[in-house]
Design a protein around this motif. Sequence first.
Motif, PDB file in Angstrom:
ATOM      1  N   CYS A 110      49.645  60.831  20.206  1.00 26.87           N
ATOM      2  CA  CYS A 110      50.477  61.148  21.076  1.00 26.87           C
ATOM      3  C   CYS A 110      51.918  61.231  20.370  1.00 26.87           C
ATOM      4  N   HIS A 164      47.835  54.276  25.826  1.00 24.64           N
ATOM      5  CA  HIS A 164      49.133  54.420  25.270  1.00 24.64           C
ATOM      6  C   HIS A 164      50.168  53.211  25.469  1.00 24.64           C
ATOM      7  N   ASN A 196      49.897  69.281  34.167  1.00 22.49           N
ATOM      8  CA  ASN A 196      50.946  69.397  33.045  1.00 22.49           C
ATOM      9  C   ASN A 196      50.180  69.132  31.524  1.00 22.49           C
ATOM     10  N   ASP A 221      53.397  54.638  36.404  1.00 22.47           N
ATOM     11  CA  ASP A 221      54.096  55.967  36.218  1.00 22.47           C
ATOM     12  C   ASP A 221      54.917  56.389  37.789  1.00 22.47           C
ATOM     13  N   ALA A 236      47.667  65.426  32.116  1.00 19.36           N
ATOM     14  CA  ALA A 236      48.211  64.984  33.216  1.00 19.36           C
ATOM     15  C   ALA A 236      48.149  65.725  34.357  1.00 19.36           C
ATOM     16  N   LEU A 244      45.252  56.604  41.706  1.00 19.63           N
ATOM     17  CA  LEU A 244      46.606  56.605  41.455  1.00 19.63           C
ATOM     18  C   LEU A 244      47.122  57.783  40.657  1.00 19.63           C
ATOM     19  N   TYR A 245      47.659  58.842  41.059  1.00 20.02           N
ATOM     20  CA  TYR A 245      48.270  59.636  40.190  1.00 20.02           C
ATOM     21  C   TYR A 245      49.567  59.506  39.314  1.00 20.02           C
ATOM     22  N   GLY A 246      50.322  58.969  39.788  1.00 24.69           N
ATOM     23  CA  GLY A 246      51.822  58.945  39.220  1.00 24.69           C
ATOM     24  C   GLY A 246      52.635  59.861  39.541  1.00 24.69           C
ATOM     25  N   PHE A 247      53.967  59.817  39.104  1.00 25.60           N
ATOM     26  CA  PHE A 247      54.816  60.794  39.447  1.00 25.60           C
ATOM     27  C   PHE A 247      54.757  61.788  38.284  1.00 25.60           C
ATOM     28  N   ASN A 248      54.373  61.433  37.336  1.00 26.73           N
ATOM     29  CA  ASN A 248      54.254  62.413  36.244  1.00 26.73           C
ATOM     30  C   ASN A 248      52.671  62.993  35.956  1.00 26.73           C
ATOM     31  N   GLY A 249      51.747  62.289  36.757  1.00 24.10           N
ATOM     32  CA  GLY A 249      50.422  62.543  36.446  1.00 24.10           C
ATOM     33  C   GLY A 249      49.967  61.610  35.332  1.00 24.10           C
ATOM     34  N   ALA A 250      50.521  60.441  35.226  1.00 23.29           N
ATOM     35  CA  ALA A 250      50.318  59.656  33.896  1.00 23.29           C
ATOM     36  C   ALA A 250      50.049  58.193  34.416  1.00 23.29           C
ATOM     37  N   ALA A 251      49.649  58.062  35.527  1.00 24.55           N
ATOM     38  CA  ALA A 251      49.425  56.510  35.916  1.00 24.55           C
ATOM     39  C   ALA A 251      47.899  56.304  34.991  1.00 24.55           C
ATOM     40  N   GLY A 252      47.736  55.014  34.898  1.00 25.23           N
ATOM     41  CA  GLY A 252      46.625  54.680  34.092  1.00 25.23           C
ATOM     42  C   GLY A 252      46.384  54.902  32.528  1.00 25.23           C
ATOM     43  N   GLU A 253      47.430  55.255  31.908  1.00 23.55           N
ATOM     44  CA  GLU A 253      47.288  55.643  30.470  1.00 23.55           C
ATOM     45  C   GLU A 253      47.470  54.430  29.592  1.00 23.55           C
ATOM     46  N   ILE A 254      46.383  53.634  29.981  1.00 25.66           N
ATOM     47  CA  ILE A 254      46.385  52.299  29.149  1.00 25.66           C
ATOM     48  C   ILE A 254      46.294  52.499  27.610  1.00 25.66           C
ATOM     49  N   GLY A 288      53.213  53.405  32.088  1.00 22.19           N
ATOM     50  CA  GLY A 288      51.735  53.554  31.510  1.00 22.19           C
ATOM     51  C   GLY A 288      50.703  53.322  32.617  1.00 22.19           C
TER      52      GLY A 288
END
Lengths: 313, 313
Positions: free
Chosen positions: B177, B164, B83, A254, B75, B152-162, A251
């Motif tokens: 979600c 969740h 995505n 990623d 994402a 920071l994007y993250g590999f799946n575009g999901a970095a920083g999804e705090i 989270g």
Amino acid sequence: MSKIIFGIDVGGTTCKCGTFSKEGELLRKEEIPTRKDEGGSLILPDISEYIKGVLADMNMTTEDVAGIGMGLPGACLEDGTVNKCINLGWGVFNAANALSELTGIPVKIGNDANMAALGEFWVGGGSEYNSMVMVTIGTGVGGGVIIDGKPLYGFNGAAGEIGHLPLVEGETESCNCGKKGCLEQVASATGIVRTANRMLAESDMPSSLRSVPYISAKVIFDEAKGGDALAIQVTEYVCRYLGKGLACAAGMVDPEVFVIGGGVSAAGEYFINLIDKYYKECVFHASRQTKIVKAALGNDAGMYGAAKLILGN
Amino acid sequence: MSKIIFGIDVGGTTCKCGTFSKEGELLRKEEIPTRKDEGGSLILPDISEYIKGVLADMNMTTEDVAGIGMGLPGACLEDGTVNKCINLGWGVFNAANALSELTGIPVKIGNDANMAALGEFWVGGGSEYNSMVMVTIGTGVGGGVIIDGKPLYGFNGAAGEIGHLPLVEGETESCNCGKKGCLEQVASATGIVRTANRMLAESDMPSSLRSVPYISAKVIFDEAKGGDALAIQVTEYVCRYLGKGLACAAGMVDPEVFVIGGGVSAAGEYFINLIDKYYKECVFHASRQTKIVKAALGNDAGMYGAAKLILGN
């Protein structure tokens, strides 16, 4: 022109010392004792002496060395400052500068768990990926974050401290760090045994664990694999929290892959699959397919990572 | 030579469109409706038309534009792929390329929460720091991570999804979600109201909340500030989980500062101090002094961040 690099992993008992070629080949490997007497003030001089010995032995001078990378069991900043290594008796000082003055060689430092992550990223379980989070499950639970090939230090040198995520609600005992409810309290080797002892005390369920002479994390996983219901309950409980920890890591950063190392990871596929089951249950959907793999370098990971710190991207 | 930059923040109702000088000055700002009909296929053509209109208005051509930065509610990968944006009716496609083809201008995209973080990092609450985590608390709970000035994007575009992070044990209802126990379920504006309604139903405690015509997050914080015991209980519960969420973020990325934005952050110092109290209680000691500050740009943050994506470091 410089030809070699040193990668030193400073542990509480020994320092693992690797000499690498500039191409990254491990040329020699030794361990020297970590002398913690006198407030840990002997450790860096001992490393310096070791390095001078190796250079004499190889008919080289400091000119032949590109640098020394050093992994330390504490919070490290990118500028070389170490923010206390309680295990070594160290306070706050610039350990990179100190070793550099002793040896006449440039030094970079990093947290030992971050260095293990960097080693695995370089030539181990993470070598096919661009970003990773490593979780080292041994006496404690350590972690390291690699983004775009670089270890993430964090402002206070505390990035990747996955073992101290506050995940366990209602925990009454204190973690070594002073808080209550850290992941490490249930998921480290000692945490797993503690969890088993709790569950054994709280139920009358028959279990092969009741008759073993010494309960260790290994015994618990072996008995769970063998079908013991209470041991299975323990491993499910532990891996549920590890899955949550990985989901929190996903989270926030990623990563492309998770690499699981440390002594407990010897439990192998059973362990990895169980973590993955709970990870998938609680991670944000976009990161659901992120791979979880086993580390490859064992206790050498930190030494490799420390050398990689000098080699650069 | 290019003179201007567009920063577009695409929301579910409107697109906030900023025109910036290359020095980063906001020259003009408009909103256009987000038309979600026809599977969201009108949105990018509408933005393109808007941009062409501004250029005509300013007597400029596409040659005068360095680029378009676009924040999207889903994402996003660094290569321009989005995505899924469920709110817009979008699936998986390269939104940057699509808008670039329509306009003839280079386009970069990022997740809207990451863009808000980048905007606050550039000229808002995080402008004095080198790394930050932003948490946007509104209808949902979003987040963005900035390291060394870059989102920071993250590999799946999901970095920083705090929002969740799976922090709430024993939650029985599902988050938007699809999971259970997300931070957002207790700490978003709707989550705060849900928490209050639960606590009101579960106790007989007298409370001013029982007589207000409409319970909102704002009302709850106002009543808590006024001393209502049940409202205080709600805000303590909510901020305890927010403190845990920030502690998890610190454990993974250890930023220099946390910036709190979104509608709920209007609750001000009372809110920030309460988050900080619980943060300090459960964060790893090395990150204990990390500052928590209020965001400064309000709803314009995403527009600023999108423009900053083009300006670069």
